[in-house]
Design an enzyme around this catalytic site. Sequence first.
Site, PDB file in Angstrom:
ATOM      1  N   HIS A 128      37.025  45.590  35.948  1.00  0.00           N
ATOM      2  CA  HIS A 128      36.613  46.786  35.193  1.00  0.00           C
ATOM      3  C   HIS A 128      35.932  47.599  36.306  1.00  0.00           C
ATOM      4  O   HIS A 128      36.091  48.838  36.199  1.00  0.00           O
ATOM      5  CB  HIS A 128      35.233  46.303  34.315  1.00  0.00           C
ATOM      6  CG  HIS A 128      34.495  47.552  33.798  1.00  0.00           C
ATOM      7  ND1 HIS A 128      34.988  48.499  32.776  1.00  0.00           N
ATOM      8  CD2 HIS A 128      33.357  48.111  33.695  1.00  0.00           C
ATOM      9  CE1 HIS A 128      34.202  49.327  32.763  1.00  0.00           C
ATOM     10  NE2 HIS A 128      33.126  49.254  33.087  1.00  0.00           N
ATOM     11  N   GLN A 132      36.779  48.045  39.392  1.00  0.00           N
ATOM     12  CA  GLN A 132      37.968  48.553  40.098  1.00  0.00           C
ATOM     13  C   GLN A 132      38.611  49.616  39.093  1.00  0.00           C
ATOM     14  O   GLN A 132      39.079  50.475  39.761  1.00  0.00           O
ATOM     15  CB  GLN A 132      39.088  47.474  40.469  1.00  0.00           C
ATOM     16  CG  GLN A 132      38.728  46.570  41.703  1.00  0.00           C
ATOM     17  CD  GLN A 132      38.362  47.573  42.831  1.00  0.00           C
ATOM     18  OE1 GLN A 132      37.424  47.575  43.512  1.00  0.00           O
ATOM     19  NE2 GLN A 132      39.292  48.348  43.347  1.00  0.00           N
ATOM     20  N   ASP A 133      38.839  49.222  38.072  1.00  0.00           N
ATOM     21  CA  ASP A 133      39.419  50.232  37.194  1.00  0.00           C
ATOM     22  C   ASP A 133      38.712  51.695  37.075  1.00  0.00           C
ATOM     23  O   ASP A 133      39.080  52.718  37.071  1.00  0.00           O
ATOM     24  CB  ASP A 133      39.725  49.593  35.591  1.00  0.00           C
ATOM     25  CG  ASP A 133      40.309  50.579  34.664  1.00  0.00           C
ATOM     26  OD1 ASP A 133      41.329  51.183  34.960  1.00  0.00           O
ATOM     27  OD2 ASP A 133      39.550  50.793  33.636  1.00  0.00           O
ATOM     28  N   HIS A 134      37.178  51.353  36.652  1.00  0.00           N
ATOM     29  CA  HIS A 134      36.511  52.594  36.490  1.00  0.00           C
ATOM     30  C   HIS A 134      36.550  53.256  37.948  1.00  0.00           C
ATOM     31  O   HIS A 134      36.590  54.506  37.961  1.00  0.00           O
ATOM     32  CB  HIS A 134      35.325  52.023  36.391  1.00  0.00           C
ATOM     33  CG  HIS A 134      34.115  52.871  35.733  1.00  0.00           C
ATOM     34  ND1 HIS A 134      34.347  53.808  34.896  1.00  0.00           N
ATOM     35  CD2 HIS A 134      32.799  53.284  36.272  1.00  0.00           C
ATOM     36  CE1 HIS A 134      33.337  54.422  34.370  1.00  0.00           C
ATOM     37  NE2 HIS A 134      32.182  54.202  35.255  1.00  0.00           N
TER      38      HIS A 134
END
Length: 101
Positions: A75, A77-79
């Site tokens: 999460h 990294q995605d954010h």
Amino acid sequence: MENMEVIMGIIMNAGDAKSSAVEAIQAAKNGEFEKAEELLQHASSALVGAHRSQTSLLTKAAQGDKVEITIYMVHAQDHLMTTIAFNDLAKELVDLYKKLA
């Protein structure tokens, strides 16, 4: 969960950066270009903080320490990656509003 503090640093700094980028777009839309530039600068600074947190995990892994991949890390990294893209877009939109003004 030993990396949770680092992971939360990524999430919080990325969230702060995205929020500032959104505010920068709104300021530019209202013709407040100096404020927009200040907000973009704040967003960039927050992204540096997120990158520092990310780098600490990468350094740990590069040194041979086991870094457990969790849903929180994914999460974070995605954010971070979506915020980087959004920040780039925000800079372009602020420039466009300046040209339109």
